[in-house]
Scaffold this motif. Structure first.
Motif, mmCIF file in Angstrom:
data_model
loop_
_atom_site.group_PDB
_atom_site.id
_atom_site.type_symbol
_atom_site.label_atom_id
_atom_site.label_comp_id
_atom_site.label_asym_id
_atom_site.label_seq_id
_atom_site.Cartn_x
_atom_site.Cartn_y
_atom_site.Cartn_z
ATOM 1 N N ILE A 1 0.845 -1.190 0.000
ATOM 2 C CA ILE A 1 0.000 0.000 0.000
ATOM 3 C C ILE A 1 0.883 1.243 0.000
ATOM 4 C CG2 ILE A 1 -1.751 1.311 1.243
ATOM 5 C CD1 ILE A 1 -2.820 -1.254 0.126
ATOM 6 N N MET B 1 -2.774 0.413 -4.263
ATOM 7 C CA MET B 1 -2.271 -0.946 -4.087
ATOM 8 C C MET B 1 -1.828 -1.503 -5.436
ATOM 9 S SD MET B 1 -4.313 -4.318 -2.665
ATOM 10 C CE MET B 1 -3.982 -4.007 -0.934
ATOM 11 N N ALA C 1 -4.926 5.930 -1.166
ATOM 12 C CA ALA C 1 -4.153 4.719 -0.899
ATOM 13 C C ALA C 1 -4.172 3.871 -2.162
ATOM 14 C CB ALA C 1 -4.750 3.955 0.279
ATOM 15 N N ILE D 1 -5.669 -0.129 6.192
ATOM 16 C CA ILE D 1 -5.565 0.973 5.227
ATOM 17 C C ILE D 1 -6.141 2.254 5.816
ATOM 18 C CG2 ILE D 1 -6.310 1.777 2.953
ATOM 19 C CD1 ILE D 1 -6.326 -1.145 2.057
#
Length: 403
Positions: free
Chosen positions: A2, A58, A56, A117
């Motif tokens: 992340i 990924m 965020a 997260i």
């Protein structure tokens, strides 16, 4: 892996909107309120003095946005101090300011929750707050939103602080009557600023940049209600300016300002049954056909609708609540002319003037929850102790930029 980084409007808009949609999956069979940011994820923070949005991300080769958070910083009143240089018979109080940050719009994609997260986004945002001198951070959430409350109080170190009430009233198909015993005066922004600073700047959460709020393009005006029988209610040309007005006020008066949220975001209620939709439509048809009956009608909230927000509500005197009611009636008619579905405000739980604010209990929230966290130890205005441990006052100033 992340990675948390700053939002880039040129490449992130579609992905951010996709996460927003995935997060808008409400409980099955229950009414859910959805917010449409009108294609601008920054609309609820861009009017603040300093703001930031983080996402965020990924993935390594094919990157996917799985969460986001928004935050802003401003300077507000957190207490009062005596003006020791004042030589009048009574000591005067002055506002004590602190730099306050606000966290809002935290979203994590449902398929990526419980992976830390949300906590990571909050921590990264708090780091930006500290770098920019914020001394406190706070969030607002529903009192019964257990996931949000547990995240902030259980994992991020926030504590429950204030429990204001959100009061919402529908905008009817008919105009509401404003008492003929009351005169409503619209102030220019300079005069409105003077009134707020002279009389309300010591209220908790009062923004030091109130002039920026009142001069914003979304501000629809500040209005004062006075008895028509008073010297200020006789007609045009009778307003002497805020300073003179406060020096010789009528027995009772009230003030409020109106903010146009409709041009920032729209709301929509989903999950209503066909019967509820038919009943709501019927009330509107009857109200529009027979407006002289003044029947309360339910606006069309089952498709995107806008709202106007009332803020800066205050006043004095034994009839102040009635003055507020007249101002709310005037604000209702503004909202009707503006095509809004509801009129809303947020006040302290013990606000003495709330009895003058018309609202439907089924649309309102008796206890919103504000949680706060202390970020720093140094204070530019002198040591005040820990604001997070202070007792609530009877009023708060709710900034419309953060509603």
């Amino acid at each position: 892996m992340i990675v948390v980084r700053e939002y880039d409007s040129s490449r992130d808009l579609a992905d951010v909107e996709a996460v927003e949609r995935r997060c808008e999956v409400g409980p099955s069979g229950k009414l859910s309120l959805f917010t449409d940011l009108l294609g601008d994820p920054l609309c609820r923070i861009r009017h603040s003095p300093a703001f930031l949005m983080l996402v965020a991300e990924m993935g390594t080769e094919k990157k996917e946005i799985v969460g986001m958070i928004r935050g802003c910083i401003k300077t507000v009143t957190c207490g009062i101090k005596l003006d020791l240089n004042h030589k009048s018979q009574n000591d005067t109080v002055k506002p004590l300011y602190t730099k306050l940050a606000y966290v809002l719009g935290l979203r994590v994609s449902p398929s990526h929750r419980r992976q830390g997260i949300g906590v990571k986004l909050v921590k990264m945002m708090e780091e930006w707050f500290r770098q920019n001198g914020a001394e406190y951070s706070y969030i607002a959430t529903e009192n019964d939103n257990e996931a949000s409350v547990n995240l902030f109080t259980g994992k991020c170190g926030y504590s429950e602080f204030r429990k204001p009430s959100i009061l919402v009233n529908p905008v009817y198909a008919h105009r509401v009557n404003v008492s003929r015993r009351v005169t409503v005066i619209k102030l220019d922004p300079v005069d409105a600023e003077s009134l707020y600073r002279l009389r309300f700047s010591t209220i908790e959460f009062f923004p030091r940049d109130i002039d920026s709020v009142l001069n914003n393009e979304l501000s629809l005006g500040t209005f004062v209600a006075v008895p028509r029988s008073s010297c200020y209610g006789s007609g045009s040309g009778s307003w002497p300016g805020s300073a003179k007005f406060l020096e010789y006020p009528p027995e009772s008066w009230a003030v409020l300002s109106v903010w146009n949220c409709k041009d920032s975001f729209r709301l929509e209620v989903r999950g209503a049954s066909r019967l509820k939709r038919v009943v709501a439509k019927t009330t509107r048809v009857v109200d529009k056909t027979l407006p002289f009956l003044k029947l309360p009608s339910i606006p069309s909230v089952f498709k995107p609708f806008g709202l106007h927000f009332m803020y800066g509500i205050g006043g004095e005197g034994p009839q102040a609540a009635k003055m507020v009611k007249s101002l709310c009636g005037h604000a209702h008619n503004l909202a009707k002319d503006g095509g809004c579905g509801v009129l809303a405000t947020e006040v302290a739980g013990e606000e003495p003037l709330r009895q003058g604010i018309p609202h439907w209990k089924v649309l309102s929230c008796d206890e919103d929850l504000w949680c706060i966290k202390r970020l720093g130890e140094d204070y530019s205005d002198g040591a005040i102790g820990d604001w997070t441990k202070s007792s609530p006052g009877s009023s708060i100033f709710v900034d419309p930029r953060e509603f």
